[in-house]
Design a protein around this motif. Structure first.
Motif, PDB file in Angstrom:
ATOM      1  N   LEU A 261       0.773  -1.050  -0.133  1.00 55.08           N
ATOM      2  CA  LEU A 261      -0.013  -0.111   0.013  1.00 55.08           C
ATOM      3  C   LEU A 261       0.778   1.187   0.020  1.00 55.08           C
ATOM      4  O   LEU A 261       0.614   2.107  -0.648  1.00 55.08           O
ATOM      5  CB  LEU A 261      -0.967   0.263   1.336  1.00 55.08           C
ATOM      6  CG  LEU A 261      -2.392  -0.420   1.001  1.00 55.08           C
ATOM      7  CD1 LEU A 261      -3.154  -0.457   2.271  1.00 55.08           C
ATOM      8  CD2 LEU A 261      -2.957  -0.085  -0.112  1.00 55.08           C
ATOM      9  N   VAL A 276      -9.064   1.382  -2.406  1.00 58.11           N
ATOM     10  CA  VAL A 276      -8.604   0.466  -1.446  1.00 58.11           C
ATOM     11  C   VAL A 276      -9.439  -0.458  -1.141  1.00 58.11           C
ATOM     12  O   VAL A 276     -10.420  -0.045  -0.343  1.00 58.11           O
ATOM     13  CB  VAL A 276      -7.696   0.882  -0.327  1.00 58.11           C
ATOM     14  CG1 VAL A 276      -7.002  -0.267   0.329  1.00 58.11           C
ATOM     15  CG2 VAL A 276      -6.504   1.976  -0.867  1.00 58.11           C
ATOM     16  N   TRP A 277      -9.449  -1.873  -1.235  1.00 58.06           N
ATOM     17  CA  TRP A 277     -10.418  -2.882  -0.854  1.00 58.06           C
ATOM     18  C   TRP A 277      -9.809  -4.070  -0.283  1.00 58.06           C
ATOM     19  O   TRP A 277      -9.000  -4.583  -0.819  1.00 58.06           O
ATOM     20  CB  TRP A 277     -11.280  -3.051  -2.561  1.00 58.06           C
ATOM     21  CG  TRP A 277     -11.780  -4.314  -2.610  1.00 58.06           C
ATOM     22  CD1 TRP A 277     -11.389  -5.620  -3.222  1.00 58.06           C
ATOM     23  CD2 TRP A 277     -13.204  -4.766  -2.215  1.00 58.06           C
ATOM     24  NE1 TRP A 277     -12.318  -6.651  -3.061  1.00 58.06           N
ATOM     25  CE2 TRP A 277     -13.307  -6.246  -2.369  1.00 58.06           C
ATOM     26  CE3 TRP A 277     -14.197  -4.229  -1.287  1.00 58.06           C
ATOM     27  CZ2 TRP A 277     -14.415  -6.988  -2.099  1.00 58.06           C
ATOM     28  CZ3 TRP A 277     -15.384  -4.768  -1.335  1.00 58.06           C
ATOM     29  CH2 TRP A 277     -15.552  -6.228  -1.355  1.00 58.06           C
ATOM     30  N   HIS A 278     -10.656  -4.494   0.589  1.00 55.98           N
ATOM     31  CA  HIS A 278     -10.297  -5.968   1.146  1.00 55.98           C
ATOM     32  C   HIS A 278     -11.585  -6.539   1.518  1.00 55.98           C
ATOM     33  O   HIS A 278     -12.430  -5.733   2.240  1.00 55.98           O
ATOM     34  CB  HIS A 278      -9.293  -5.790   2.096  1.00 55.98           C
ATOM     35  CG  HIS A 278      -9.453  -4.976   3.361  1.00 55.98           C
ATOM     36  ND1 HIS A 278     -10.580  -5.408   4.563  1.00 55.98           N
ATOM     37  CD2 HIS A 278      -8.830  -3.742   3.799  1.00 55.98           C
ATOM     38  CE1 HIS A 278     -10.231  -4.438   5.369  1.00 55.98           C
ATOM     39  NE2 HIS A 278      -9.391  -3.491   5.086  1.00 55.98           N
ATOM     40  N   ARG A 294      -3.277   1.011   8.834  1.00 58.26           N
ATOM     41  CA  ARG A 294      -4.173   2.241   9.049  1.00 58.26           C
ATOM     42  C   ARG A 294      -3.252   3.516   9.080  1.00 58.26           C
ATOM     43  O   ARG A 294      -3.827   4.632   8.524  1.00 58.26           O
ATOM     44  CB  ARG A 294      -4.681   2.152  10.411  1.00 58.26           C
ATOM     45  CG  ARG A 294      -5.664   1.071  10.703  1.00 58.26           C
ATOM     46  CD  ARG A 294      -6.385   1.334  11.986  1.00 58.26           C
ATOM     47  NE  ARG A 294      -7.336   0.048  12.377  1.00 58.26           N
ATOM     48  CZ  ARG A 294      -7.224  -0.883  13.213  1.00 58.26           C
ATOM     49  NH1 ARG A 294      -5.823  -1.014  13.631  1.00 58.26           N
ATOM     50  NH2 ARG A 294      -7.913  -1.774  13.513  1.00 58.26           N
ATOM     51  N   LEU A 297      -2.657   4.517   5.476  1.00 59.71           N
ATOM     52  CA  LEU A 297      -3.943   4.945   4.461  1.00 59.71           C
ATOM     53  C   LEU A 297      -4.197   6.423   5.205  1.00 59.71           C
ATOM     54  O   LEU A 297      -4.677   7.150   4.385  1.00 59.71           O
ATOM     55  CB  LEU A 297      -5.162   3.878   5.121  1.00 59.71           C
ATOM     56  CG  LEU A 297      -6.505   4.163   4.127  1.00 59.71           C
ATOM     57  CD1 LEU A 297      -6.246   4.062   2.795  1.00 59.71           C
ATOM     58  CD2 LEU A 297      -7.553   3.375   4.751  1.00 59.71           C
ATOM     59  N   LEU A 312     -11.692   4.031   0.870  1.00 62.40           N
ATOM     60  CA  LEU A 312     -11.733   2.582   1.403  1.00 62.40           C
ATOM     61  C   LEU A 312     -12.949   2.068   1.446  1.00 62.40           C
ATOM     62  O   LEU A 312     -14.076   2.325   2.016  1.00 62.40           O
ATOM     63  CB  LEU A 312     -10.935   2.710   3.024  1.00 62.40           C
ATOM     64  CG  LEU A 312     -11.016   1.445   3.786  1.00 62.40           C
ATOM     65  CD1 LEU A 312      -9.976   0.548   3.123  1.00 62.40           C
ATOM     66  CD2 LEU A 312     -10.949   1.800   5.233  1.00 62.40           C
ATOM     67  N   VAL A 314     -14.709  -1.931   2.303  1.00 64.15           N
ATOM     68  CA  VAL A 314     -14.254  -2.961   2.902  1.00 64.15           C
ATOM     69  C   VAL A 314     -15.680  -3.834   3.198  1.00 64.15           C
ATOM     70  O   VAL A 314     -16.488  -3.277   3.327  1.00 64.15           O
ATOM     71  CB  VAL A 314     -13.381  -2.976   4.062  1.00 64.15           C
ATOM     72  CG1 VAL A 314     -12.262  -2.015   3.976  1.00 64.15           C
ATOM     73  CG2 VAL A 314     -14.214  -2.246   5.188  1.00 64.15           C
ATOM     74  N   LYS A 333     -15.522   4.578   3.176  1.00 65.84           N
ATOM     75  CA  LYS A 333     -14.896   6.037   3.527  1.00 65.84           C
ATOM     76  C   LYS A 333     -14.432   6.772   2.261  1.00 65.84           C
ATOM     77  O   LYS A 333     -13.780   6.016   1.419  1.00 65.84           O
ATOM     78  CB  LYS A 333     -13.900   5.798   4.578  1.00 65.84           C
ATOM     79  CG  LYS A 333     -14.550   5.588   5.857  1.00 65.84           C
ATOM     80  CD  LYS A 333     -13.255   5.753   7.088  1.00 65.84           C
ATOM     81  CE  LYS A 333     -14.143   5.439   8.559  1.00 65.84           C
ATOM     82  NZ  LYS A 333     -12.939   5.612   9.558  1.00 65.84           N
ATOM     83  N   SER A 340     -18.446   8.860   5.403  1.00 70.37           N
ATOM     84  CA  SER A 340     -18.383   7.547   6.146  1.00 70.37           C
ATOM     85  C   SER A 340     -19.647   6.936   6.005  1.00 70.37           C
ATOM     86  O   SER A 340     -20.432   7.294   6.679  1.00 70.37           O
ATOM     87  CB  SER A 340     -17.622   7.435   7.496  1.00 70.37           C
ATOM     88  OG  SER A 340     -16.504   8.005   7.507  1.00 70.37           O
TER      89      SER A 340
END
Length: 361
Positions: A261, A276-278, A294, A297, A312, A314, A333, A340
């Motif tokens: 990252l 950014v994805w998970h 964290r 990011l 972000l 997730v 977010k 958010s």
């Protein structure tokens, strides 16, 4: 301790996979009395709960079945043409454990759980559309930003093609309507954006500490082994996603999330929405990697601008207040807007899913 982790994994699949539930309960009992399962699991006695040793055991056994090395046991596995007979399942497991104890032990200790569930593309698609529309609205653009998708813990990269999938939403189809891979999303509600808008992914990349090359037979077998064998619909969904990956390869880099990252987010990209994805990967990350991720990011968020936005997105489990069960939530977010949102929640494999946009505290 190991037996209790097997039981915990069994509880997690009790309502979804009778075959896996029965297998793990029986294996836990065998572990407790020092049976052959203890020899198979030798070396995993001190593993963290988050590594899910029970599912690694089930995956190793499934792989042996898929490779044709346990024909009698295969009679219980729908993915091998069988039909589960739960009352005799363990009787047919035991000979395989005794005959292939060394091979199974090696598989258990050499692998991590990698479901790489392509059904999670369903909420991802809606989340990406929502993010793209929100950042465009923030600057008054009539068209949405193109997307750069970065996936942490990408495994085989099967969720790096959300724009190449056909999504059935009721009587409508969105995304790539001509795709060989179609998902019936089974949504309750839908995102409050125009889903017919063309989702433009200009760049896609992912990282994993143990990437899987899905263009090889070994890689296909590895991911297939972690599908619960009595869930034929998931099995067929995975095979379709693997076939699509052959047509549209996306390499996954071997790296930890934080280091990768930091490199990817070193400079904002103008006129591109970086996402950014998970999904269902947080439990496998160490506390140190979580903290570092964290921080990286947050640093990138501080450099985001309206014309170089960052998101972000997730899909991770959260324990609910009312019960000990987990709720899989899609969270978004956006920076620099600071928006958010809790976009919705659904099954751990992404389907079905309920949209209920609300603030993410």
């Amino acid at each position: 301790m190991l037996a209790e982790m097997f039981l915990d994994a069994a509880r997690g699949c009790r309502d979804h996979s009778p075959l896996t539930h029965t297998l793990l309960v029986s294996a836990a009992a065998d572990l407790a009395r020092g049976g052959i399962t203890a020899r198979v699991m030798a070396g995993a006695e001190c593993d963290r709960k988050g590594t899910v040793p029970g599912l690694r055991f089930a995956g190793a056994l499934h792989r042996v079945v898929l490779e044709g090395r346990a024909p009698r046991l295969a009679g219980h596995y729908p993915t091998a043409g069988g039909e589960p007979r739960l009352d005799t399942l363990w009787d047919d497991v035991l000979p395989v454990l005794h005959e292939q104890v060394d091979e199974l032990r090696a598989l258990v200790n050499a692998t991590v759980v990698q479901t790489n569930e392509p059904g999670r593309n369903a909420p991802l698609f809606g989340g990406l559309q929502t993010a793209a529309h929100l950042v465009a609205d923030a600057v008054g653009r009539r068209t949405t930003f193109p997307v750069r998708l970065l996936e942490v813990g990408a495994s085989g990269g099967l969720n790096l093609r959300p724009h190449r999938i056909a999504y059935r939403v009721g009587d409508e189809v969105f995304g790539d309507v001509g795709s060989p891979f179609a998902l019936d999303v089974r949504w309750t509600g839908r995102p409050a954006v125009d889903l017919s808008h063309n989702l433009r992914l200009v760049r896609r990349s992912g990282c994993d500490v143990n990437p899987v090359d899905v263009c090889t037979e070994d890689g296909r077998l590895h991911l297939s082994s972690f599908v619960w064998a009595d869930q034929r619909w998931r099995w067929e969904r995975l095979q379709a996603a693997l076939d699509l990956a052959q047509l549209d390869p996306v390499p996954v880099q071997r790296a930890t999330g934080p280091e990768w990252l930091a490199e990817q987010l070193a400079r904002p990209e103008r006129d591109v929405l970086t996402v950014v994805w998970h999904s269902v990967v947080w439990q496998y990350a160490s506390p140190a990697d979580r903290a570092m991720g964290r921080a990286i990011l947050a640093d990138a968020a501080g450099r985001a601008t309206p014309m170089a936005p960052l998101a972000l997105l997730v899909f991770e489990p959260r324990r609910t207040h009312e019960t000990t069960r987990y709720d899989f939530q899609l969270l978004l977010k956006l920076w620099p807007s600071g928006i958010s949102l809790r976009l919705g929640s659904g099954a751990g494999h992404g389907i079905p899913f309920a949209w209920h946009t609300e603030p993410w505290a």
